[in-house]
Design a protein around this motif. Structure first.
Motif, PDB file in Angstrom:
ATOM      1  N   SER A 278       1.056  -1.267  -0.294  1.00 47.31           N
ATOM      2  CA  SER A 278      -0.169  -0.288   0.101  1.00 47.31           C
ATOM      3  C   SER A 278       0.732   1.435   0.143  1.00 47.31           C
ATOM      4  N   ALA A 279       2.113   1.430   0.379  1.00 46.76           N
ATOM      5  CA  ALA A 279       3.061   2.208   0.567  1.00 46.76           C
ATOM      6  C   ALA A 279       3.012   2.830  -1.561  1.00 46.76           C
ATOM      7  N   ILE A 280       2.667   2.226  -2.190  1.00 45.52           N
ATOM      8  CA  ILE A 280       3.089   2.367  -3.786  1.00 45.52           C
ATOM      9  C   ILE A 280       2.210   3.146  -4.047  1.00 45.52           C
ATOM     10  N   THR A 281       2.975   4.713  -4.385  1.00 45.14           N
ATOM     11  CA  THR A 281       1.604   6.161  -4.217  1.00 45.14           C
ATOM     12  C   THR A 281       1.755   6.237  -6.396  1.00 45.14           C
ATOM     13  N   HIS A 282       3.530   5.905  -7.168  1.00 44.99           N
ATOM     14  CA  HIS A 282       2.985   5.367  -8.064  1.00 44.99           C
ATOM     15  C   HIS A 282       3.578   4.672  -9.335  1.00 44.99           C
ATOM     16  N   VAL A 283       3.006   4.414 -10.398  1.00 39.19           N
ATOM     17  CA  VAL A 283       3.900   3.908 -11.081  1.00 39.19           C
ATOM     18  C   VAL A 283       4.519   4.114 -12.144  1.00 39.19           C
ATOM     19  N   ALA A 284       5.504   3.965 -12.941  1.00 35.60           N
ATOM     20  CA  ALA A 284       6.502   3.368 -14.324  1.00 35.60           C
ATOM     21  C   ALA A 284       5.892   3.222 -15.438  1.00 35.60           C
ATOM     22  N   VAL A 285       6.111   3.201 -16.118  1.00 34.23           N
ATOM     23  CA  VAL A 285       5.633   1.968 -17.412  1.00 34.23           C
ATOM     24  C   VAL A 285       6.900   2.892 -18.734  1.00 34.23           C
ATOM     25  N   VAL A 286       6.574   2.090 -19.985  1.00 39.40           N
ATOM     26  CA  VAL A 286       7.556   3.098 -20.762  1.00 39.40           C
ATOM     27  C   VAL A 286       6.255   2.428 -21.833  1.00 39.40           C
ATOM     28  N   HIS A 287       5.590   2.818 -22.505  1.00 39.67           N
ATOM     29  CA  HIS A 287       4.726   2.671 -23.466  1.00 39.67           C
ATOM     30  C   HIS A 287       4.686   2.116 -24.359  1.00 39.67           C
ATOM     31  N   HIS A 288       5.349   2.143 -25.499  1.00 39.58           N
ATOM     32  CA  HIS A 288       6.621   1.189 -26.674  1.00 39.58           C
ATOM     33  C   HIS A 288       7.832   1.059 -26.117  1.00 39.58           C
TER      34      HIS A 288
END
Length: 358
Positions: free
Chosen positions: A127-137
């Motif tokens: 529950s500590a995760i506030t942001h998710v980062a990912v590459v689209h392409h």
């Protein structure tokens, strides 16, 4: 020379001519007008409301925009989860590490489809995760990641979604609101057909922290946004690159916006895939998993990458190598830039000659 690498791209004559416009001081109203129009056009491309969204301009590469996005938007007490399935996902993790941002990773084999069930499990457990980062392409392999599914999970867990859209913005679908995207980093010299030197982050205004973590002097998005909203700029920008970006955005609008550009890319990509497959050169990924921007192919058994690259360059084409463990296995062909159907037919014919099949 026809550039089939994933940026920088071949420019149109009108974009190239824009670089010859008069020298301009960035503290004059003429530059403010230039900056305003670029910001407006970037938001209009995906029909984003400027009251809710801001296009924040930077001078630098796509990586500068990625770094600004991650370092500015994850708060001091936040935690970032980075989804990795290629070089650029791993670069997002490296940025978090360098800035001392609390983060975890969801690693995959390069080119693998993102494990949505595993992502859901991690979000449920932490529950500590506030942001998710990912590459689209992910141009490491040409895979187009499923932002809709990722965004849906982020919405359910009240987690903000940060996207590397460096090589998808301007050609692929991006449903910012429906997919729950909070910020997306991109650049001028990919699908927009501008020149290197200008980058940007499209960000929801309410995702900008009221108290910026101030991890960077030069890459603080909140500072840039505040100054650009008042028709100023905190530092000296790459004026000529901005000239080129504006002309490229005008040209894109006249040509039918991202939908028409993406369809053009897809036609060229399918032409190349059909031609190479007929020569016995197999695609790395299924077509339905690939972007319209770039496809990866297994190297022919009779040629290593360097020989193939050099022979193609001698004939006027620049391709791109695989990265990391894929450098001896694949080559990549991008269909971005001012490239025509005739150019790509000539590329396939050249490949036939190199392989001795014509």
């Amino acid at each position: 020379m026809i550039l089939l690498n994933p940026g920088p791209v071949n420019l149109s004559e009108r974009v190239r001519a824009a670089l010859l416009r008069p020298d301009l001081c960035h503290r004059e109203t003429e530059f403010a007008d230039l900056q305003d129009e670029i910001r407006e056009r970037l938001l209009a491309l995906y029909e984003l409301d400027p009251e809710r969204w801001a296009a924040v301009l930077l001078s630098g590469s796509g990586t500068a925009a990625m770094e600004a996005m991650v370092s500015s938007l994850v708060p001091a007490q936040g935690k970032l989860l980075v989804i990795e399935n290629g070089v650029y996902g791993e670069r997002l993790s490296k940025i978090a590490q360098i800035y001392g941002i609390a983060h975890g990773t969801l690693p995959h084999r390069w080119g693998a489809e993102i494990d949505i069930q595993r992502l859901e499990q991690i979000l449920n457990e932490d529950s500590a995760i506030t942001h998710v980062a990912v590459v689209h392409h992910e141009t490491t392999t040409g895979r187009l990641n499923d932002l809709a599914a990722i965004g849906s999970l982020c919405h359910q867990h009240h987690t903000q979604l940060l996207v590397d859209g460096v090589s998808s913005f301007g050609a692929e679908a991006l449903a910012f609101e429906d997919w729950g995207i909070n910020a997306l980093a991109a650049t001028a010299n990919k699908c927009l057909h501008g020149i290197p030197g200008a980058a940007f982050v499209v960000v929801r205004r309410d995702s900008l922290p009221t108290n910026s973590p101030q991890r960077s002097l030069y890459l603080d998005l909140a500072v840039y946004c505040r100054e650009q909203d008042r028709r100023s700029t905190p530092f000296t920008p790459a004026v000529q690159s901005f000239y080129g970006l504006l002309e490229a955005l005008r040209e894109l609008a006249e040509d039918g916006n991202w939908q028409a550009r993406g369809e053009h890319y897809r036609r060229l990509a399918e032409l190349v895939a059909d031609g190479l497959n007929s020569l016995g050169i197999e695609s790395l990924l299924p077509r339905e998993s690939s972007s319209c921007v770039l496809r990866a192919y297994h190297l022919p058994a009779t040629l290593n990458y360097q020989k193939l690259h050099d022979q193609l360059k001698h004939q006027g084409f620049v391709i791109y190598a695989g990265q990391g463990g894929l450098e001896t296995q694949i080559f990549r062909v991008s269909t971005m830039g001012a490239v025509s159907e005739q150019d790509m037919k000539h590329f396939v014919t050249t490949m036939e000659k190199i392989l001795g099949q014509k």
